[in-house]
Design a protein around this motif. Structure first.
Motif, short mmCIF file in Angstrom:
data_model
loop_
_atom_site.label_atom_id
_atom_site.label_comp_id
_atom_site.label_asym_id
_atom_site.label_seq_id
_atom_site.Cartn_x
_atom_site.Cartn_y
_atom_site.Cartn_z
N PHE A 35 -39.83 22.46 57.30
CA PHE A 35 -40.13 22.26 56.10
C PHE A 35 -39.80 21.61 55.50
N GLU A 36 -39.95 20.72 54.68
CA GLU A 36 -39.03 20.23 53.16
C GLU A 36 -39.71 20.50 52.22
N GLY A 37 -39.38 20.28 51.04
CA GLY A 37 -40.39 20.85 49.54
C GLY A 37 -38.86 19.97 48.70
N GLY A 38 -39.94 20.85 47.67
CA GLY A 38 -39.13 20.09 46.04
C GLY A 38 -39.56 20.99 45.21
N ALA A 39 -38.74 20.22 44.01
CA ALA A 39 -39.26 21.06 42.68
C ALA A 39 -38.53 20.26 41.78
N TYR A 40 -39.76 20.57 40.25
CA TYR A 40 -39.13 19.62 38.96
C TYR A 40 -39.13 21.67 38.43
N LEU A 41 -38.05 22.56 37.86
CA LEU A 41 -38.25 23.26 36.77
C LEU A 41 -37.98 22.80 35.86
N ASP A 42 -37.97 22.95 34.81
CA ASP A 42 -38.13 23.28 33.52
C ASP A 42 -37.39 24.37 33.28
N GLY A 43 -36.14 24.88 32.86
CA GLY A 43 -35.94 25.81 32.72
C GLY A 43 -35.72 26.90 31.32
N ALA A 44 -36.08 25.87 30.44
CA ALA A 44 -36.26 26.37 28.72
C ALA A 44 -37.80 26.81 29.20
N ASP A 45 -39.02 25.93 29.67
CA ASP A 45 -40.17 25.94 29.67
C ASP A 45 -40.72 25.69 30.69
N PRO A 46 -40.96 27.22 31.58
CA PRO A 46 -40.89 27.51 33.19
C PRO A 46 -42.38 26.84 33.55
N SER A 47 -43.04 26.97 32.47
CA SER A 47 -44.72 26.76 32.63
C SER A 47 -44.87 25.21 32.68
N LYS A 48 -43.54 24.80 32.46
CA LYS A 48 -43.82 22.80 33.18
C LYS A 48 -43.08 22.59 34.06
N SER A 49 -42.52 24.00 35.19
CA SER A 49 -42.56 23.43 35.95
C SER A 49 -43.12 23.18 37.68
N GLU A 50 -43.00 22.20 38.49
CA GLU A 50 -44.14 21.96 39.35
C GLU A 50 -43.66 22.39 40.94
N ILE A 51 -43.53 23.19 41.86
CA ILE A 51 -43.40 22.41 42.86
C ILE A 51 -44.26 22.86 44.48
N ARG A 52 -43.41 22.15 45.37
CA ARG A 52 -44.46 21.53 46.59
C ARG A 52 -43.47 21.56 48.12
N LEU A 53 -44.31 22.32 48.75
CA LEU A 53 -43.86 22.47 50.65
C LEU A 53 -44.39 22.40 50.87
N THR A 54 -43.93 21.46 52.35
CA THR A 54 -44.97 20.88 53.71
C THR A 54 -44.16 21.57 54.97
N ILE A 55 -44.37 22.62 55.94
CA ILE A 55 -44.01 22.81 56.74
C ILE A 55 -45.02 22.38 57.47
#
Length: 185
Positions: A42-62
Motif C-alpha cells: 500500500f501507499e498513502g499520504g496526507a496533508y495534516l493541518d494541526g491547527a485546523d484538522p478540518s483542512k486535513s486530507e488523507i489518501r490511501l491506495t492498497i
C-alpha cells in the motif's frame, strides 16, 4: 523536541512509513471464528493541518493482490472471488472530512473504493504518538503514529462470492490500522 499532540507544529505533508504501518481487517466466519488479515502493499499520504484538522486530507491506495490471512488457499479465494483483483487491482480511500472529537481523537470520513464501487466510511482515529527531530535531527522532521478502525458492510462494495458465502461469512468487516507517517519537507 517531542510534540505531544497534533498542533500547528505538526502541520505539513506526510507519507506513510510502509515498514511501520499495518492495514488490516477482521471478519467473522460462520459467526463463531474470526479471520484476521492484512495487506502487504500500500501507499498513502496526507496533508495534516494541526491547527485546523478540518483542512486535513488523507489518501490511501492498497494493492488487492497483497491480501494475507495466513492461509494460501483462502488468500487466493479472497483475491479472485471476493476482491476480483484481476479486474480491480487497487482499493482506495480518500478523505472527505476530518473532525477532532477529543484531545487526540478524530473522526475521519471519506470514500472507500473496492471492486470499482465507492461508498462512504467513517474511521475513528486516535493519535498515539508524535515526535520531531528524531530521524534526521532537523526540527522540521516530524513523525506521527495513529491507530483506528471502522466497521463496514462488505455488501455495499459487492465483496461477496456466492449465496453460500453470504450465509457463512458475516457481512460486517472491521477495518483496522496502525500507521506511522513521516513529514516531507
Amino acid at each position: 523536541m517531542t510534540i505531544t499532540s497534533l498542533s500547528g507544529e505538526s502541520t505539513g505533508n506526510y507519507v506513510l512509513d510502509t515498514s511501520r504501518t499495518r492495514i488490516g481487517f477482521v471478519a467473522r466466519h460462520t459467526m463463531s471464528t474470526r479471520v484476521r488479515g492484512d495487506f502487504a502493499e500500500f501507499e498513502g499520504g496526507a496533508y495534516l493541518d494541526g491547527a485546523d484538522p478540518s483542512k486535513s486530507e488523507i489518501r490511501l491506495t492498497i494493492r488487492a493482490r497483497s491480501i494475507r490471512t495466513g492461509k494460501t488457499q483462502r488468500d487466493e479465494v479472497l483475491r479472485s472471488k471476493f476482491l476480483d483483483a484481476d479486474n480491480h487491482p487497487a482499493l482506495g480511500f480518500v478523505s472527505t472530512g476530518v473532525e477532532r472529537t477529543g484531545g487526540n481523537t478524530f473522526r475521519v470520513t471519506g470514500d472507500l473504493t473496492v471492486r470499482g464501487a465507492t461508498g462512504p466510511v467513517t474511521l475513528d482515529v486516535t493519535l498515539t504518538g508524535t515526535a520531531s527531530g528524531t530521524t534526521t535531527g532537523r526540527p522540521d522532521d516530524c513523525r506521527l503514529a495513529a491507530r483506528g478502525s471502522a466497521t463496514i458492510d462488505r455488501n455495499v462494495w459487492g465483496v461477496n462470492w456466492n449465496a453460500m458465502t453470504s450465509a457463512m461469512v458475516s457481512p460486517k468487516v472491521t477495518l483496522d490500522f496502525e500507521v506511522v507517517a513521516l513529514r516531507r519537507p
